[in-house]
Design an enzyme around this catalytic site. Structure first.
Site, PDB file in Angstrom:
ATOM      1  CG  ASP A 171     -35.295  15.620 -43.583  1.00 14.84           C
ATOM      2  OD1 ASP A 171     -36.437  15.843 -43.554  1.00 14.84           O
ATOM      3  OD2 ASP A 171     -34.648  15.272 -42.738  1.00 14.84           O
ATOM      4  CE  LYS A 189     -34.753  21.116 -38.365  1.00 16.18           C
ATOM      5  NZ  LYS A 189     -33.481  20.556 -38.354  1.00 16.18           N
ATOM      6  N   GLY A 190     -39.538  20.896 -42.617  1.00 18.52           N
ATOM      7  CA  GLY A 190     -39.809  20.066 -44.166  1.00 18.52           C
ATOM      8  C   GLY A 190     -40.626  21.495 -44.902  1.00 18.52           C
ATOM      9  CG  ASP A 246     -45.839   8.737 -45.099  1.00 20.38           C
ATOM     10  OD1 ASP A 246     -46.119   8.158 -46.055  1.00 20.38           O
ATOM     11  OD2 ASP A 246     -44.808   8.220 -44.290  1.00 20.38           O
ATOM     12  CE  LYS A 252     -44.275   9.183 -49.424  1.00 21.69           C
ATOM     13  NZ  LYS A 252     -43.276   8.735 -48.327  1.00 21.69           N
ATOM     14  CG  PHE A 281     -37.729   8.479 -48.332  1.00 18.53           C
ATOM     15  CD1 PHE A 281     -38.324   8.043 -47.007  1.00 18.53           C
ATOM     16  CD2 PHE A 281     -36.734   9.630 -48.310  1.00 18.53           C
ATOM     17  CE1 PHE A 281     -38.063   8.876 -45.781  1.00 18.53           C
ATOM     18  CE2 PHE A 281     -36.689  10.489 -47.161  1.00 18.53           C
ATOM     19  CZ  PHE A 281     -37.173  10.102 -46.129  1.00 18.53           C
ATOM     20  CD  GLU A 340     -46.449  18.292 -42.541  1.00 21.00           C
ATOM     21  OE1 GLU A 340     -45.496  19.015 -42.780  1.00 21.00           O
ATOM     22  OE2 GLU A 340     -46.374  17.652 -41.326  1.00 21.00           O
ATOM     23  CG  ASP A 341     -42.993  18.235 -45.188  1.00 23.37           C
ATOM     24  OD1 ASP A 341     -43.670  17.755 -44.476  1.00 23.37           O
ATOM     25  OD2 ASP A 341     -41.816  17.900 -44.790  1.00 23.37           O
ATOM     26  NE  ARG A 365     -34.252  19.970 -43.245  1.00 23.99           N
ATOM     27  CZ  ARG A 365     -35.249  19.246 -42.713  1.00 23.99           C
ATOM     28  NH1 ARG A 365     -36.433  19.405 -43.248  1.00 23.99           N
ATOM     29  NH2 ARG A 365     -35.254  18.489 -41.712  1.00 23.99           N
TER      30      ARG A 365
HETATM   31  P1  IMP Z   1     -46.820  11.431 -41.245  1.00 19.91           P
HETATM   32  O1  IMP Z   1     -47.095  11.671 -39.903  1.00 19.91           O
HETATM   33  O2  IMP Z   1     -46.623   9.897 -41.312  1.00 19.91           O
HETATM   34  O3  IMP Z   1     -48.025  11.872 -42.304  1.00 19.91           O
HETATM   35  O4  IMP Z   1     -45.631  11.886 -41.993  1.00 19.91           O
HETATM   36  C1  IMP Z   1     -45.381  13.240 -42.037  1.00 19.91           C
HETATM   37  C2  IMP Z   1     -44.053  13.628 -42.088  1.00 19.91           C
HETATM   38  O5  IMP Z   1     -43.047  12.416 -42.199  1.00 19.91           O
HETATM   39  C3  IMP Z   1     -43.630  14.768 -43.080  1.00 19.91           C
HETATM   40  O6  IMP Z   1     -44.116  15.859 -42.609  1.00 19.91           O
HETATM   41  C4  IMP Z   1     -42.324  14.608 -43.402  1.00 19.91           C
HETATM   42  O7  IMP Z   1     -41.629  15.046 -42.586  1.00 19.91           O
HETATM   43  C5  IMP Z   1     -41.909  13.038 -42.995  1.00 19.91           C
HETATM   44  N1  IMP Z   1     -42.102  12.384 -44.620  1.00 19.91           N
HETATM   45  C6  IMP Z   1     -43.085  11.411 -44.666  1.00 19.91           C
HETATM   46  N2  IMP Z   1     -42.832  11.107 -46.048  1.00 19.91           N
HETATM   47  C7  IMP Z   1     -41.610  11.484 -46.351  1.00 19.91           C
HETATM   48  C8  IMP Z   1     -40.657  11.419 -47.537  1.00 19.91           C
HETATM   49  O8  IMP Z   1     -41.010  10.467 -48.519  1.00 19.91           O
HETATM   50  N3  IMP Z   1     -39.610  12.092 -47.530  1.00 19.91           N
HETATM   51  C9  IMP Z   1     -39.226  12.753 -46.404  1.00 19.91           C
HETATM   52  N4  IMP Z   1     -40.063  12.978 -45.354  1.00 19.91           N
HETATM   53  C10 IMP Z   1     -41.049  12.292 -45.228  1.00 19.91           C
HETATM   54 MG    MG Z   2     -42.795  17.455 -41.712  1.00 18.28          MG
END
Ligand code: IMP
Ligand code: MG
Length: 182
Positions: free
Chosen positions: A161, A45-46, A105, A133, A154, A101-102, A167
């Site tokens: 969220d 949903k992000g 990470d 990030k 964070f 994508e929001d 959100r």
């Molecule tokens: P990844 O798979 O580690 O790249 O994580 C991606 C997902 O983790 C993102 O689409 C977000 O939904 C969530 N996420 C990563 N970092 C944050 C943050 O700082 N705040 C909120 N959600 C995050």
């Molecule tokens: Mg996400």
């Protein structure tokens, strides 16, 4: 009255700053995909708020679809295991896919999604992420369009969220440590 803004440590990007950057991304995408069959895929949903604003800045014809994925684990830590909660409504064969994508990470979610969609014979697949990030990257994913490089904090707001909350903040900010460590 409880105000969710009180949980924010610092505003990183104001509504105005986000709006300007999102328009720039929309313009770049419109230019690059001119004459191509573009399918914008928001990751729920992000990315909902970002996707809604981004498509308003895309001036070429495009279609819109959504996927929902979730990674198991604690709310503030991605676990590496990705599950598809909602798949695309339509076939993607021959289409140019732009995943929205929001925040990227570790890159685990996107590398899984890329693998999953690549098996379905799309013409091309690229990523647009509002926030990047980079410091935390574990999987090698190429983010073609990136809004802002964020510090390793964070992040919440503008669709993003913590435990399903924040959100609805119109800006992007970092969350106070005591909120997600309690
Ligand atoms: P990844 O798979 O580690 O790249 O994580 C991606 C997902 O983790 C993102 O689409 C977000 O939904 C969530 N996420 C990563 N970092 C944050 C943050 O700082 N705040 C909120 N959600 C995050
Ligand atoms: Mg996400």
């Amino acid at each position: 009255m409880i105000d969710i803004k009180n949980d924010v440590k610092e505003v990183l990007y104001s509504e105005e700053v986000i709006s300007k950057r999102v328009k720039e991304l929309g313009a770049a995408i419109s230019k690059d995909y001119e004459g191509k069959d573009l399918l914008v895929v928001g990751v729920l949903k992000g990315s909902i708020v970002f996707t809604a604003d981004l498509i308003k800045g895309i001036t070429i014809p495009c279609e819109l679809d959504f996927m929902a994925v979730s990674s198991y684990g604690k709310a503030s830590e991605s676990s590496g295991i990705v599950r598809i909660l909602k798949d695309l409504d339509n076939d993607i064969e021959g289409k140019h896919i732009l995943i929205v994508e929001d925040i990227v990470d570790t890159g685990t979610t996107l590398s899984y999604l890329l693998k999953y969609l690549k098996a379905r014979k799309a013409e091309s697949i690229e990523i647009v992420a509002l926030l990047n990030k980079e410091a935390r990257r574990k999987s090698n994913v190429t983010v073609k369009y990136s809004g802002f490089d964020v510090p390793d904090e964070f992040i919440v707001g503008y669709g993003i969220d913590y435990a399903e909350k924040y959100r609805n903040l119109p800006f992007i900010g970092s969350l106070k440590r005591e909120i997600y460590e309690k």
